[in-house]
Scaffold this motif. Structure first.
Motif, PDB file in Angstrom:
ATOM      1  N   SER A 169      -4.642   4.434   3.148  1.00  0.00           N
ATOM      2  CA  SER A 169      -4.078   4.662   1.723  1.00  0.00           C
ATOM      3  C   SER A 169      -5.051   4.800   0.693  1.00  0.00           C
ATOM      4  CB  SER A 169      -3.024   3.200   1.613  1.00  0.00           C
ATOM      5  OG  SER A 169      -2.188   3.145   2.822  1.00  0.00           O
ATOM      6  N   ASP A 224       0.763  -1.388   0.064  1.00  0.00           N
ATOM      7  CA  ASP A 224       0.108   0.057   0.191  1.00  0.00           C
ATOM      8  C   ASP A 224       0.817   1.230  -0.097  1.00  0.00           C
ATOM      9  OD1 ASP A 224      -2.876  -0.448  -0.242  1.00  0.00           O
ATOM     10  OD2 ASP A 224      -3.070  -1.222   1.661  1.00  0.00           O
ATOM     11  N   THR A 225       2.016   1.175   0.854  1.00  0.00           N
ATOM     12  CA  THR A 225       2.874   2.463   0.461  1.00  0.00           C
ATOM     13  C   THR A 225       3.238   2.800  -0.988  1.00  0.00           C
ATOM     14  OG1 THR A 225       4.934   1.004   1.033  1.00  0.00           O
ATOM     15  CG2 THR A 225       3.600   1.938   2.935  1.00  0.00           C
ATOM     16  N   ASP A 274       4.721   9.424   4.821  1.00  0.00           N
ATOM     17  CA  ASP A 274       3.323   8.981   4.061  1.00  0.00           C
ATOM     18  C   ASP A 274       2.236   9.005   5.030  1.00  0.00           C
ATOM     19  OD1 ASP A 274       1.712   7.062   2.379  1.00  0.00           O
ATOM     20  OD2 ASP A 274       2.093   5.616   3.707  1.00  0.00           O
ATOM     21  N   HIS A 323      -2.525  -0.876  -4.271  1.00  0.00           N
ATOM     22  CA  HIS A 323      -3.847  -1.052  -3.573  1.00  0.00           C
ATOM     23  C   HIS A 323      -4.507  -2.180  -3.824  1.00  0.00           C
ATOM     24  CE1 HIS A 323      -2.579   2.604  -1.848  1.00  0.00           C
ATOM     25  NE2 HIS A 323      -3.197   3.384  -2.984  1.00  0.00           N
TER      26      HIS A 323
END
Length: 353
Positions: free
Chosen positions: A115, A58-59, A331, A63
């Motif tokens: 996210s 996700d970072t 983030d 996704h």
């Protein structure tokens, strides 16, 4: 990968754009078509490390891959809300149930929501998270800790681990954040989180003595149980015992073995208490001897023998590294989840039984 990695994954002396993309790709390459993320191809998966790797995806903006990992967990959940300790190629290979493994989905799901911003997915997976944390709350021990394991015969141990319980506290707080967002109050979780946080902060005697392991040293900080002066004092107390300058963090205090996962997690804990310079130093150190040319990371390095050991490159080691870099890079989802300030604290409690 579908796109260039975000700037939050770029850190001077640690990852440039090509290196970050390679590390993300190394995790994606191990993910099975059904969404499962094993340690490496042909090896087993445990639910905690699977979730850590998904969070790292996700970072990087991956996704869909992260969602597939959580859908795999949803499909594998046992009726009581738990997961087994290990799966290999879709087959259960350890039928024990470790409590911190079962709780960690709450951390991953909240991180994924922050996210990706997908309300529909959060609502869909909410019953899975709720069953998981209800399972955890049923394992409470006197004084606040959480039993660390349920054996194959269904018997829960009457002992708790500080590392595991610290991770569970983090999961309960993320679960409460999800509950608040969905307007689904969970008072049992609030009480469990408050009692657990008090035990972690004030009663180390309520946990098994695993003090030779570095995780027991830094996990009360990483799991958001300690902040401020107490957190910094804990880190300073055993810094020289576990940190090998220029190399990384020992897994065990009396062994000449530094490990990538522990090093990256300590870096994340240091960032969380305002020690970013030391965090960056540690991440730079491990690039020298644990990073493989394809962007993956070796699990550990025996420095007395100048030898990689074990000879494996694990998705969770790469995942921990990416999460630490993402936090240092600002983030928003990673900052919110690991910083702790934006998570519900649970009830404030005193000594209890």
């Amino acid at each position: 990968m579908t796109a260039a990695v975000p700037e939050v994954l770029l850190l001077d002396g640690v990852l440039d754009a090509v290196q970050a993309a390679d590390t993300v790709r190394s995790i994606l390459a191990e993910q099975r078509p059904d969404g499962a993320i094993p340690w490496f191809t042909g090896h087993h998966l445990d639910p905690w490390d699977h979730t850590e790797a998904a969070m790292a995806l996700d970072t990087a903006g991956e996704h869909a891959a992260a969602e597939a990992a959580y859908r795999w967990l949803a499909a594998q959940q046992n009726p009581d809300g738990s997961w087994y300790a290990a799966y290999t190629d879709g087959v259960v290979t350890d039928r024990a149930k470790e409590s911190n493994f079962c709780a960690y989905i709450a951390v991953g799901v909240w991180h994924h929501h922050l996210s990706a911003g997908d309300d529909a997915f959060l609502e869909w997976i909410w019953p899975v998270v709720r069953r998981a944390l209800d399972f955890i709350v049923r394992l409470r021990l006197p004084g606040g800790p959480i039993a660390w394991r349920v054996d194959e015969d269904g018997t829960a141990t009457e002992e708790a681990l500080l590392t595991g319980s610290s991770s569970i506290l983090h999961a309960l707080r993320c679960g409460l954040a999800i509950a608040d967002y969905l307007e689904e109050p969970q008072p049992d979780w609030e009480l469990a989180a408050g009692r657990l946080r008090h035990a972690i902060s004030h009663h180390p005697e309520r946990f098994l003595d695993k003090g030779r392991y570095s995780m027991d040293w830094y996990y009360p900080v990483l799991g958001t149980g300690l902040r401020g002066e107490a957190a910094l004092a804990r880190i300073e107390r055993d810094w020289e015992r576990f940190v090998v300058p220029g190399l990384g963090v020992r897994c065990v205090s009396d062994r000449p073995w530094v490990t990538g996962g522990e090093s990256a997690e300590l870096a994340l804990a240091l960032w969380a208490i305002g020690e970013s310079d030391r965090a960056v130093d540690i991440l730079r150190w491990i690039q020298r001897h644990l990073r493989h040319e394809d962007g993956s990371y070796w699990t550990g390095y025996v420095f007395e023998d100048d030898a990689i050991w074990p000879e494996e490159r694990t998705t969770w080691t790469a995942g921990a590294l990416l999460l630490a870099v993402a936090a240092l890079g600002g983030d928003p989802a990673t900052v919110a989840v690991f910083g702790g300030d934006q998570l519900p604290a649970g009830l404030v409690v005193q000594d209890c039984c």
